[in-house]
Design a protein around this motif. Structure first.
Motif, short mmCIF file in Angstrom:
data_model
loop_
_atom_site.label_atom_id
_atom_site.label_comp_id
_atom_site.label_asym_id
_atom_site.label_seq_id
_atom_site.Cartn_x
_atom_site.Cartn_y
_atom_site.Cartn_z
N LYS A 126 3.85 9.90 -28.59
CA LYS A 126 3.91 11.26 -29.11
C LYS A 126 4.39 12.21 -28.01
O LYS A 126 3.87 12.19 -26.89
CB LYS A 126 2.54 11.72 -29.63
N PRO A 127 5.37 13.05 -28.31
CA PRO A 127 5.80 14.03 -27.30
C PRO A 127 4.66 14.99 -26.98
O PRO A 127 4.09 15.62 -27.88
CB PRO A 127 6.98 14.74 -27.97
N THR A 128 4.35 15.08 -25.71
CA THR A 128 3.19 15.85 -25.25
C THR A 128 3.59 16.66 -24.02
O THR A 128 4.22 16.14 -23.10
CB THR A 128 2.03 14.91 -24.89
N VAL A 129 3.20 17.92 -24.02
CA VAL A 129 3.45 18.79 -22.86
C VAL A 129 2.10 19.20 -22.28
O VAL A 129 1.24 19.72 -22.99
CB VAL A 129 4.27 20.03 -23.24
N LEU A 130 1.93 18.97 -20.99
CA LEU A 130 0.75 19.42 -20.26
C LEU A 130 1.14 20.58 -19.36
O LEU A 130 2.03 20.44 -18.52
CB LEU A 130 0.18 18.28 -19.42
N VAL A 131 0.48 21.72 -19.54
CA VAL A 131 0.64 22.87 -18.66
C VAL A 131 -0.60 22.95 -17.79
O VAL A 131 -1.73 23.01 -18.31
CB VAL A 131 0.79 24.18 -19.46
N THR A 132 -0.41 22.92 -16.48
CA THR A 132 -1.56 23.05 -15.59
C THR A 132 -1.26 24.11 -14.54
O THR A 132 -0.16 24.15 -13.98
CB THR A 132 -1.94 21.71 -14.93
N THR A 133 -2.21 25.00 -14.30
CA THR A 133 -2.02 26.11 -13.37
C THR A 133 -3.08 26.07 -12.29
O THR A 133 -4.21 25.63 -12.52
CB THR A 133 -2.08 27.44 -14.13
N LYS A 134 -2.70 26.59 -11.12
CA LYS A 134 -3.57 26.50 -9.95
C LYS A 134 -3.50 27.81 -9.18
O LYS A 134 -2.41 28.33 -8.93
CB LYS A 134 -3.12 25.34 -9.05
N GLY A 135 -4.65 28.31 -8.78
CA GLY A 135 -4.68 29.59 -8.09
C GLY A 135 -4.06 29.56 -6.72
O GLY A 135 -3.47 30.54 -6.27
N GLY A 136 -4.18 28.43 -6.02
CA GLY A 136 -3.63 28.30 -4.68
C GLY A 136 -2.47 27.34 -4.63
O GLY A 136 -1.87 27.02 -5.65
N GLY A 137 -2.17 26.87 -3.41
CA GLY A 137 -1.07 25.94 -3.22
C GLY A 137 -1.59 24.55 -2.86
O GLY A 137 -2.48 24.42 -2.01
N TYR A 138 -1.03 23.54 -3.48
CA TYR A 138 -1.48 22.16 -3.27
C TYR A 138 -0.34 21.21 -2.96
O TYR A 138 -0.52 19.99 -2.96
CB TYR A 138 -2.23 21.68 -4.52
N ARG A 139 0.84 21.75 -2.68
CA ARG A 139 2.00 20.92 -2.39
C ARG A 139 1.88 20.29 -1.00
O ARG A 139 1.06 20.72 -0.18
CB ARG A 139 3.28 21.75 -2.49
N PRO A 140 2.69 19.26 -0.73
CA PRO A 140 2.66 18.65 0.61
C PRO A 140 2.84 19.69 1.71
O PRO A 140 3.73 20.54 1.64
CB PRO A 140 3.84 17.67 0.56
N GLY A 141 1.96 19.63 2.69
CA GLY A 141 2.00 20.58 3.79
C GLY A 141 1.10 21.78 3.62
O GLY A 141 0.82 22.49 4.59
N ALA A 142 0.63 22.03 2.40
CA ALA A 142 -0.27 23.16 2.16
C ALA A 142 -1.67 22.83 2.69
O ALA A 142 -2.06 21.65 2.73
CB ALA A 142 -0.33 23.48 0.68
N PRO A 143 -2.45 23.84 3.05
CA PRO A 143 -3.81 23.58 3.54
C PRO A 143 -4.68 22.82 2.54
O PRO A 143 -5.59 22.08 2.94
CB PRO A 143 -4.36 24.99 3.80
N ARG A 144 -4.39 22.99 1.25
CA ARG A 144 -5.19 22.32 0.23
C ARG A 144 -4.46 21.10 -0.37
O ARG A 144 -4.77 20.66 -1.46
CB ARG A 144 -5.56 23.30 -0.89
N GLU A 145 -3.49 20.57 0.35
CA GLU A 145 -2.84 19.35 -0.13
C GLU A 145 -3.88 18.25 -0.35
O GLU A 145 -4.74 18.01 0.49
CB GLU A 145 -1.81 18.86 0.90
N GLY A 146 -3.82 17.62 -1.52
CA GLY A 146 -4.76 16.55 -1.85
C GLY A 146 -6.04 17.02 -2.51
O GLY A 146 -6.87 16.19 -2.90
N TRP A 147 -6.20 18.34 -2.64
CA TRP A 147 -7.44 18.86 -3.24
C TRP A 147 -7.34 19.00 -4.75
O TRP A 147 -8.35 19.29 -5.40
CB TRP A 147 -7.77 20.23 -2.63
N ASP A 148 -6.19 18.82 -5.32
CA ASP A 148 -6.04 18.88 -6.79
C ASP A 148 -6.47 17.54 -7.37
O ASP A 148 -5.73 16.55 -7.36
CB ASP A 148 -4.59 19.17 -7.15
N HIS A 149 -7.69 17.50 -7.88
CA HIS A 149 -8.23 16.28 -8.47
C HIS A 149 -8.15 16.31 -10.00
O HIS A 149 -8.69 15.42 -10.66
CB HIS A 149 -9.69 16.08 -8.03
N SER A 150 -7.47 17.33 -10.53
CA SER A 150 -7.32 17.46 -11.97
C SER A 150 -6.06 16.79 -12.48
O SER A 150 -6.11 15.98 -13.41
CB SER A 150 -7.32 18.94 -12.37
N THR A 151 -4.91 17.13 -11.88
CA THR A 151 -3.64 16.63 -12.41
C THR A 151 -3.55 15.11 -12.39
O THR A 151 -3.11 14.50 -13.38
CB THR A 151 -2.46 17.25 -11.65
#
Length: 214
Positions: A126-151
């Motif tokens: 089934k075609p499914t779209v997931l929208v997920t939003t985050k208050g801070g930054g979690y990309r590689p190199g960000a202080p919170r990299e690896g802290w997104d345990h939701s996605t």
């Protein structure tokens, strides 16, 4: 054609995830203006916190001995699974809360698993779209990299367990515009916002086209 939408934000009037999901849905509506949209707002109308435990323990209880509460929980679980079964396409707006998945969404997912069966691929192809939003930054190199345990959990659930044909739209830095100390990130945040909206428009068109081809 039937679109099923879940929202998990506890602040619908100021929801970044709802804004992106609304954009996806608007593109869907352009292609399918008369198609029904079934919605469930988990953040503002949460499911009973004890429902999953009641439905699960009911499975270990002889039918004549099940309590009224267990029976209602089983009926709820079956109804939630049925909503996904009826859907031709699915749209999920699930913000990151405290580095993890929303408790309201987790309750919903656990009940769907109970109602459909632990190994049931309820979103197979089934075609499914997931929208997920985050208050801070979690990309590689960000202080919170690896802290997104939701996605990662959501991908595991939707793709590996439920076998959805999944598109993910992520928007970071949603708190930058109004949070002291994040001023230097506001330009990047605005760029991430525009990227997410553009991705949402594209995902909405793909969602509509995918259903039309089924």
């Amino acid at each position: 054609m039937n679109l099923f939408r879940i929202d998990a934000s506890i602040l619908p009037g100021a929801s970044a995830s709802a804004e992106i999901a609304d954009t996806v849905q608007a593109e869907w509506a352009l292609a399918h203006p008369d198609a029904p949209v079934e919605r469930r707002h988990l953040g503002t109308a949460p499911l009973p916190a004890d429902a999953w435990a009641l439905a699960t323990t009911a499975g270990f209880t002889a039918a004549p001995e099940r309590t009224p509460e267990q029976l209602r929980a089983m009926e709820l679980a079956a109804a939630l699974a049925g909503e996904l079964d009826r859907a031709d396409a699915v749209l999920l707006a699930v913000p990151l809360y405290n580095y993890g998945v929303s408790q309201h969404f987790k309750t919903w997912a656990d009940l769907v698993i109970n109602g459909a069966g632990a190994t049931a691929p309820v979103l197979r192809e089934k075609p499914t779209v997931l929208v997920t939003t985050k208050g801070g930054g979690y990309r590689p190199g960000a202080p919170r990299e690896g802290w997104d345990h939701s996605t990662p959990y959501l991908r595991r659930l939707l793709v590996d367990m439920w076998q959805a044909d999944l598109t993910v739209i992520e928007r970071e830095l949603t708190l930058a515009a109004g949070t002291p100390g994040m001023e230097e990130l506001r330009e990047e945040a605005a760029l991430r916002h525009e990227e997410a909206l553009e991705a949402a428009r594209g995902a909405g068109r793909v969602l509509a086209d995918a259903v039309a081809r089924v």
